[in-house]
Each structure stands twice: as C-alpha cells, then as structure tokens.
Scaffold this motif. Structure first.
Motif, PDB file in Angstrom:
ATOM      1  N   ALA A 189       8.070   4.661  -5.433  1.00 45.63           N
ATOM      2  CA  ALA A 189       7.731   3.428  -4.721  1.00 45.63           C
ATOM      3  C   ALA A 189       7.763   2.235  -5.673  1.00 45.63           C
ATOM      4  O   ALA A 189       8.273   1.167  -5.331  1.00 45.63           O
ATOM      5  N   TRP A 190       7.215   2.409  -6.871  1.00 45.15           N
ATOM      6  CA  TRP A 190       7.204   1.345  -7.880  1.00 45.15           C
ATOM      7  C   TRP A 190       8.640   0.930  -8.215  1.00 45.15           C
ATOM      8  O   TRP A 190       8.990  -0.245  -8.192  1.00 45.15           O
ATOM      9  N   ASN A 191       9.463   1.924  -8.553  1.00 46.10           N
ATOM     10  CA  ASN A 191      10.840   1.630  -8.957  1.00 46.10           C
ATOM     11  C   ASN A 191      11.642   1.009  -7.820  1.00 46.10           C
ATOM     12  O   ASN A 191      12.399   0.065  -8.044  1.00 46.10           O
ATOM     13  N   ASP A 192      11.466   1.507  -6.619  1.00 47.84           N
ATOM     14  CA  ASP A 192      12.173   0.933  -5.469  1.00 47.84           C
ATOM     15  C   ASP A 192      11.752  -0.515  -5.245  1.00 47.84           C
ATOM     16  O   ASP A 192      12.581  -1.379  -5.023  1.00 47.84           O
ATOM     17  N   TYR A 193      10.462  -0.769  -5.296  1.00 48.27           N
ATOM     18  CA  TYR A 193       9.947  -2.105  -5.021  1.00 48.27           C
ATOM     19  C   TYR A 193      10.410  -3.110  -6.076  1.00 48.27           C
ATOM     20  O   TYR A 193      10.934  -4.176  -5.758  1.00 48.27           O
ATOM     21  N   PHE A 194      10.226  -2.761  -7.349  1.00 43.30           N
ATOM     22  CA  PHE A 194      10.525  -3.725  -8.393  1.00 43.30           C
ATOM     23  C   PHE A 194      12.011  -3.800  -8.726  1.00 43.30           C
ATOM     24  O   PHE A 194      12.463  -4.824  -9.241  1.00 43.30           O
ATOM     25  N   ALA A 195      12.791  -2.792  -8.398  1.00 49.28           N
ATOM     26  CA  ALA A 195      14.248  -2.865  -8.580  1.00 49.28           C
ATOM     27  C   ALA A 195      14.817  -3.962  -7.694  1.00 49.28           C
ATOM     28  O   ALA A 195      15.768  -4.648  -8.065  1.00 49.28           O
ATOM     29  N   ASP A 247       4.886  11.231  -8.753  1.00 48.04           N
ATOM     30  CA  ASP A 247       6.317  11.071  -8.495  1.00 48.04           C
ATOM     31  C   ASP A 247       6.577  10.124  -7.331  1.00 48.04           C
ATOM     32  O   ASP A 247       7.452   9.257  -7.407  1.00 48.04           O
ATOM     33  N   ALA A 248       5.811  10.254  -6.266  1.00 45.25           N
ATOM     34  CA  ALA A 248       5.967   9.364  -5.111  1.00 45.25           C
ATOM     35  C   ALA A 248       5.582   7.932  -5.483  1.00 45.25           C
ATOM     36  O   ALA A 248       6.246   6.980  -5.059  1.00 45.25           O
ATOM     37  N   THR A 282       0.862  -1.174   0.000  1.00 52.25           N
ATOM     38  CA  THR A 282       0.000   0.000   0.000  1.00 52.25           C
ATOM     39  C   THR A 282       0.898   1.222   0.000  1.00 52.25           C
ATOM     40  O   THR A 282       1.808   1.334   0.817  1.00 52.25           O
ATOM     41  N   ILE A 283       0.639   2.150  -0.917  1.00 51.65           N
ATOM     42  CA  ILE A 283       1.488   3.336  -1.007  1.00 51.65           C
ATOM     43  C   ILE A 283       0.766   4.617  -0.596  1.00 51.65           C
ATOM     44  O   ILE A 283       1.416   5.623  -0.363  1.00 51.65           O
ATOM     45  N   LEU A 284      -0.559   4.567  -0.480  1.00 54.85           N
ATOM     46  CA  LEU A 284      -1.299   5.736  -0.008  1.00 54.85           C
ATOM     47  C   LEU A 284      -2.695   5.308   0.415  1.00 54.85           C
ATOM     48  O   LEU A 284      -3.314   4.461  -0.234  1.00 54.85           O
ATOM     49  N   ARG A 285      -3.178   5.928   1.483  1.00 52.44           N
ATOM     50  CA  ARG A 285      -4.588   5.840   1.879  1.00 52.44           C
ATOM     51  C   ARG A 285      -5.104   7.276   1.930  1.00 52.44           C
ATOM     52  O   ARG A 285      -4.501   8.130   2.577  1.00 52.44           O
ATOM     53  N   SER A 286      -6.219   7.520   1.234  1.00 43.78           N
ATOM     54  CA  SER A 286      -6.756   8.873   1.160  1.00 43.78           C
ATOM     55  C   SER A 286      -8.263   8.801   0.966  1.00 43.78           C
ATOM     56  O   SER A 286      -8.740   8.172   0.010  1.00 43.78           O
ATOM     57  N   ASN A 287      -9.003   9.429   1.857  1.00 44.22           N
ATOM     58  CA  ASN A 287     -10.468   9.494   1.754  1.00 44.22           C
ATOM     59  C   ASN A 287     -11.112   8.119   1.540  1.00 44.22           C
ATOM     60  O   ASN A 287     -12.063   7.988   0.782  1.00 44.22           O
TER      61      ASN A 287
END
Length: 80
Positions: free
Chosen positions: A71-77, A66-67, A3-8
């Motif tokens: 997160a995508w690049n960090d995770y899959f790298a 951008d965030a 999970t990278i964001l929770r909003s509303n």
C-alpha cells in the motif's frame, strides 16, 4: 491519509506527506497514536498507548507488513 487496516478499534494509516520518510504506519485508537517502522516493527512514537496495546499494534504491523508495504509503495509511487 489513506487507511489501510481497521482491527479491534485500531486504525492503521499513513499521512500523504509521509513519503519522504522510511515506510511506516500510524495507528490511532481513541486519543492515542503510535508510529511503527515497517522495516523492523520498532515503535518510533507512542502517544498514550499502554505496553499491552503496543504489543498488539506491533504484532498486527508485523503480520500485515507485506500488505502495508505494498500500500505504501503503491500510494507514494503515484506521487513521486
């Protein structure tokens, strides 16, 4: 499935098996789910969200792009 964001009430995340696809996020709230490409904010899949919900989802995705990409690049790298 990080999970990278929770909003509303929306939860933005990606599946661990998504690394073979272009960067995107999945969004769930209740029984609804959407998939949004990070390259252009286009909705790739909508399962039950209203047009109003999708506008909010796309707006949030564009604001956090951008965030989300980081997160995508960090995770899959780490898995490549």
């Amino acid at each position: 499935m990080p999970t990278i964001l929770r909003s509303n009430g929306y939860r933005f995340f990606f599946y661990s098996a998504d690394g073979d696809e272009p960067a995107h996020v999945h969004v769930v709230k209740g029984d609804c789910e959407a998939k949004v490409w990070l390259s252009d904010g286009a909705v790739a899949l909508n399962l039950g969200f209203s047009a109003r919900d999708l506008r909010e989802i796309v707006r949030n995705t564009r604001e956090q792009r951008d965030a989300f990409l980081e997160a995508w690049n960090d995770y899959f790298a780490d898995r490549g």
